[in-house]
Design a protein around this motif. Structure first.
Motif: not given
Length: 188
Positions: A3-31
């Motif tokens: 979904x993130x790859x398809x939408x191509x956002x400038x940023x991906x925001x994680x407010x009030x987040x307490x889980x580990x974010x997959x490495x492939x997401x934060x390495x490919x997108x501005x998280x």
């Protein structure tokens, strides 16, 4: 990820987040994650509860770039946050600051994150058993423990006897006492 790859956002925001974010997401997108501490102070679990349990009532919300090290990323910006009211009220105020001020600032100004500076202090995730108020002294401490756990998704502050468990919410502090609602459960 798809979904993130398809939408191509400038940023991906994680407010009030307490889980580990997959490495492939934060390495490919501005998280960008938001932390309710003045980083590098307060990395790790249960930031709100750890701050209030330490008697800290003013903090910062830190917007950080997500990297492999938990809460270790460089900082985009920080905003003041007063830890007043119940956990629910504090989370609502933090959300207001994040959504109305911090995210628009990042989207408009595109700041470059800066490495965290200062002594690292790590918090451990608090357990439900730490909500037992039996050993606390003083109305302020009791009030703080009830309010810091008074939000959806958190086990409430409590007292136990061999036959009962009393859970507390909606605390109000008076001069020398605490008023709160109580839910009394009979143990089986």
């Amino acid at each position: 990820y798809d979904f993130i790859k398809k939408t191509k956002p400038g940023y991906v925001f994680f407010p009030h987040w307490s889980w580990r974010i997959p490495k492939r997401i934060f390495e490919e997108f501005k998280c960008v994650a938001f932390r309710m501490t003045d980083l590098p102070y307060g990395r790790g679990g249960s930031p709100l509860q750890n701050l209030i349990a330490r008697g800290i009532y003013k903090t910062k919300i830190s917007a950080i770039k997500v990297i492999d090290e938990i809460d270790g990323g460089p900082v985009y910006l920080k905003r003041d946050l007063v830890l007043r009211g119940s956990a629910t009220e504090i989370f609502k105020e933090a959300s207001r600051i994040i959504f109305r001020h911090m995210i628009p600032h990042i989207l408009k100004r595109k700041p470059i994150p800066v490495s965290q500076n200062g002594r690292i202090t790590k918090f451990k995730r608090r357990t439900p058993a730490q909500g037992n108020i039996a050993g606390l002294e003083g109305a302020r401490r009791i009030y703080d423990y009830i309010r810091m756990l008074d939000a959806e998704g958190y086990e409430p502050a409590f007292l136990e006897t061999p036959a009962l468990k009393v859970e507390f919410a909606a605390a109000k502090r008076k001069k020398d006492c605490v008023l709160a609602t109580a839910k009394i459960r009979v143990k089986k």
